[in-house]
Design a protein around this motif. Sequence first.
Motif, PDB file in Angstrom:
ATOM      1  N   ARG A 814       0.880  -1.175   0.000  1.00 24.52           N
ATOM      2  CA  ARG A 814       0.000   0.000   0.000  1.00 24.52           C
ATOM      3  C   ARG A 814       0.912   1.219   0.000  1.00 24.52           C
ATOM      4  N   VAL A 815       0.735   2.054  -1.009  1.00 23.40           N
ATOM      5  CA  VAL A 815       1.580   3.234  -1.163  1.00 23.40           C
ATOM      6  C   VAL A 815       0.734   4.483  -0.910  1.00 23.40           C
ATOM      7  N   SER A 816       1.219   5.323  -0.015  1.00 28.15           N
ATOM      8  CA  SER A 816       0.470   6.529   0.359  1.00 28.15           C
ATOM      9  C   SER A 816       1.381   7.748   0.310  1.00 28.15           C
ATOM     10  N   ILE A 817       0.764   8.878   0.076  1.00 21.83           N
ATOM     11  CA  ILE A 817       1.470  10.153   0.222  1.00 21.83           C
ATOM     12  C   ILE A 817       1.023  10.766   1.537  1.00 21.83           C
ATOM     13  N   ASP A 818       2.004  11.093   2.380  1.00 13.79           N
ATOM     14  CA  ASP A 818       1.733  11.666   3.695  1.00 13.79           C
ATOM     15  C   ASP A 818       2.154  13.139   3.662  1.00 13.79           C
ATOM     16  N   PHE A 819       1.202  14.012   3.994  1.00 15.94           N
ATOM     17  CA  PHE A 819       1.465  15.446   3.916  1.00 15.94           C
ATOM     18  C   PHE A 819       1.787  16.060   5.275  1.00 15.94           C
ATOM     19  N   GLY A 820       2.158  15.244   6.242  1.00 16.23           N
ATOM     20  CA  GLY A 820       2.612  15.784   7.524  1.00 16.23           C
ATOM     21  C   GLY A 820       1.587  15.625   8.619  1.00 16.23           C
ATOM     22  N   THR A 821       2.078  15.686   9.849  1.00 19.89           N
ATOM     23  CA  THR A 821       1.216  15.416  11.009  1.00 19.89           C
ATOM     24  C   THR A 821       0.712  16.670  11.701  1.00 19.89           C
ATOM     25  N   GLY A 822       1.337  17.803  11.494  1.00 25.48           N
ATOM     26  CA  GLY A 822       0.859  19.015  12.140  1.00 25.48           C
ATOM     27  C   GLY A 822       1.329  19.127  13.576  1.00 25.48           C
ATOM     28  N   THR A 823       0.921  20.236  14.218  1.00 21.43           N
ATOM     29  CA  THR A 823       1.396  20.555  15.560  1.00 21.43           C
ATOM     30  C   THR A 823       0.223  20.877  16.469  1.00 21.43           C
ATOM     31  N   TYR A 866      -3.531  13.439   7.344  1.00 16.50           N
ATOM     32  CA  TYR A 866      -3.337  13.965   5.994  1.00 16.50           C
ATOM     33  C   TYR A 866      -2.493  12.978   5.186  1.00 16.50           C
ATOM     34  N   ARG A 867      -3.013  11.776   5.033  1.00 15.05           N
ATOM     35  CA  ARG A 867      -2.340  10.699   4.306  1.00 15.05           C
ATOM     36  C   ARG A 867      -3.349  10.093   3.336  1.00 15.05           C
ATOM     37  N   LEU A 868      -2.923   9.914   2.088  1.00 13.34           N
ATOM     38  CA  LEU A 868      -3.834   9.434   1.064  1.00 13.34           C
ATOM     39  C   LEU A 868      -3.242   8.210   0.374  1.00 13.34           C
ATOM     40  N   ASP A 869      -4.008   7.125   0.348  1.00 17.86           N
ATOM     41  CA  ASP A 869      -3.625   5.904  -0.359  1.00 17.86           C
ATOM     42  C   ASP A 869      -3.766   6.153  -1.861  1.00 17.86           C
ATOM     43  N   VAL A 870      -2.628   6.115  -2.566  1.00 17.08           N
ATOM     44  CA  VAL A 870      -2.647   6.385  -4.011  1.00 17.08           C
ATOM     45  C   VAL A 870      -2.299   5.134  -4.813  1.00 17.08           C
TER      46      VAL A 870
END
Length: 939
Positions: A814-823, A866-870
Amino acid sequence: MPQRHVHRSVAALASSPGRLRRSVPAAALAAALATGLAHAAPHGSATHDPTVFQRIGDVAQHLATPPADARPMMRWWWFGPAVEKNQLALEIQRMKEGGIGGVEIQAVYPMALDDPARGVKNLPFLSPEHLEALRFANEQGRAAGLRVDLTLGSGWPFGGPHIGIADAIGKMRVVAVEVPAGASGYRLPVVSEGEKIEAAFIGDGTAKEYDATRLRPLPVADAPDGRGTVAAAAAPRVAVYYIASRSGMQVKRPAVGGEGFVLDHMSRRAIDNHLKNVGEPLLKAFGDQPPYAIFSDSLESYGTDWTGDFLEQFQRRRGYDLRPYLPLVFSGQGADAPALRHDWALTQTELVEDNYLKPVTEWAHRHGTRFRSQTYGEPPASLSSFRHQDLFEGEGAQYRQFSFTRLASSAAHLYGRPVVSAETWTWLRSPAHTASPLDMKAEADRMFVQGVTQIIGHGWPYTPPNAPEPGYQLYAAAVFNHHQPWYMVMPEVSGYLARVSYLLRQGAPANQVAVLLPNDDVYAINRPGKTSLSAELPKFIKPELVQQIMDSGHNLDYVDPEAVLRVGIGRYPVLVMPNVTRLAPEVLAKLDAYVKGGGRIIAIGATPSLAPGFKDAARITAEVKRASAALFGRRGVTRIGTDLELGRALQGVLPGDVQLSNVRPGEAGNRVSFVRRKLADADIYFIANTGNEPVSASLAFRQPRRHAARLDPDSGSLTQSALAPALQLAPYESVVYVMSDAPLPGAAPEAKTGAAAVVADLSAGWQVRFPDRPPVAMDRLASWTDSEATRYFSGRAVYSRKLAVGAAQLNGKRVSIDFGTGTPLPDSGVHAHHSGMRAMYEPALRDAAVVTVNGRRAGTLWHPPYRLDVTPFLKAGDNDIDVTVANLGVNALAGRELPDFKLLRLRYGNRFELQDTDKIAPQPAGLLGPVTLVEEAVR
């Protein structure tokens, strides 16, 4: 006609406003409502029963596309109103595109002067032009499939130029006149328009200090010379006059032509006046397509404590004359004052029910519509007052303390209404235009865990086409219309809200703990000029009480003595009684039967020992003490000293519905909240992380069934689950678990994945395209506000790059793009209240994104994680990644001067002040990073 068929017949006329209702005349709908009146709802209220299923198989069929009536609605502010048809039609189309299910039209104050050059013309409230605009908006809205509701007035509360002084808010005015020693005359108080002297008394003392318990009646007589006479006395005295007067409150935020006194909600004449002069013209504009519902905001009749025929009504209802006791009621002096004030405030509740709620509901039914109301505030409406209307509404995201939202949802649970709405996002992240979709979800989830099943967004400002971006705003509310750059993800936001709303209507409410509202005690502490149950109840229903219940794994409803008598509380295994001292013997008898039937009571602090009111108080108090002694001597009744002992006592009586264990140190497990709905063959648990830290814990249900499934509320997809699943929630993430007797059809097998591993850093190498500008290379991700060229940009930008993927990476992965976890942000406590609610979290993606892979839309991102399975969109070799990012409207607002409303205020008066304008500043925007490519092995 059987009850279920009554519900269906009404629902068939009502639930599809864009289709069925168009062809149904008002008279036919009124007849259907009238037919259902005697069968469908308790105590004579017509109700709209949406599609409510009792079996999970029926529910599951609608998860992908929830029914239209579950979609969020918007309060549509018409400023002026200065609206024109083309723009009305455009905004309706934009609502439909965003998944909005309906509007509540509210005419408010003007935002601009009439200006033909700019196309601005304020249409006076109820003018032919205004009514024609309503007709057109209703027609267009229904054609688009939107529900159309209408506020039955302008601004709030109800009132206007048709309300003369005799129909305005009533208030007792107390005037003390000094009578000097040896004087036989004194100057009488002036009685103005709309006033009447109800009683006068005399006694020792001065105007500033006197003993109200020792005042003696004084004859009230006409005195043309303005002088009162009395036998002379050696000591100074005081004459105290009780004058039925008016508060003088004006309608707040009215439209042009809507100015005037607020009406007296306890006067039938005032209500009939309003229905005739405002309601009838408004409904006539809708022709044979009446609004789905007419709406009233919360009762905010400040200062009300009297009405013209109050003494006569009091005598009839309480069985004694209040006039001799007015000094005690309005001074609070003397041992009998609390009991007298109880009766005085209770009478106001009955009057607002009989003269306002019932007549408006009956009027609505005659006109083929329903009455939706926020029934709390002043005058002192009770929880059970809701039963006199059709649709129940609350407001306030204070889910861990007393709230109006839980007041409305509890009434809905008790009186059998599957739909309970909430005015939502009223104060979301002030100033306006700073609220993001994440903020919306954070508050909406707090509404859902309080039992809300219909979101009413506050709101959607009508904006003329020539207004500068980001368009109009209400003085103190967020903006959720197409002028917001992030509106591109509104269909996904609406889909989430609709799916959860739909789910939480199904089956029956299943809260296990009820809290008895000590209405009789609250009536007794009410005071002149501020008679309210809802404002005083927090003195008894303290935050610690609610938190102890929720942290013990339960959710809760309120009940009041009226509901105990009318519908009973047998559905609740546990009743909590917080310092209840005044209670009628007949209510105690019901509680005694409840305990004998297996119910458990936990009493905090004091227990009942007093008659609620004044008449026959000694005899009734003796009954109360006897009944209370018997009740609190029974097995099944627990007494504790403080709210902080409630959690342990509750766990000893009834273990939590939902239990978390193995919560990692430092995680806010007590911010995981839930609400349950019970079906014949399943239980639906909506579970939300209402905090800004991730949660990882073991989850257990007190009443598990044989099978479990996990529902993604964003998509409606079902996955098989363990009966005691591992709960992992990102900040402000939510999930639904369905516990069922049989496996759920369509639930996919649970995917087993290995640990996530970062295989590439995607934080560099992006090309960014802003509208009307050449692409910019961004080797280091940074906020748009870091550049002078884009600091005040509000809109959308497209981030593009290539991504090379090997064939091996796509094999069993499973390949995902993760755009960060935030604060997470420090918890200041501000977000717990209705003012300044926001998600206490700064995401690394500001503030919404649409991801496209190789030209195919892969998904949207608007809340953590903010992670999307692509995986389905990738191919071996080079891939084109495009991320369209949208920010907030406030950045554009921060880059220009605010409008000057000087001339507008000279013309119309100061009807509004924009909220928190000193805090307007550009907010971080864009991809802030890090962005990574993540792989998980799928087993």
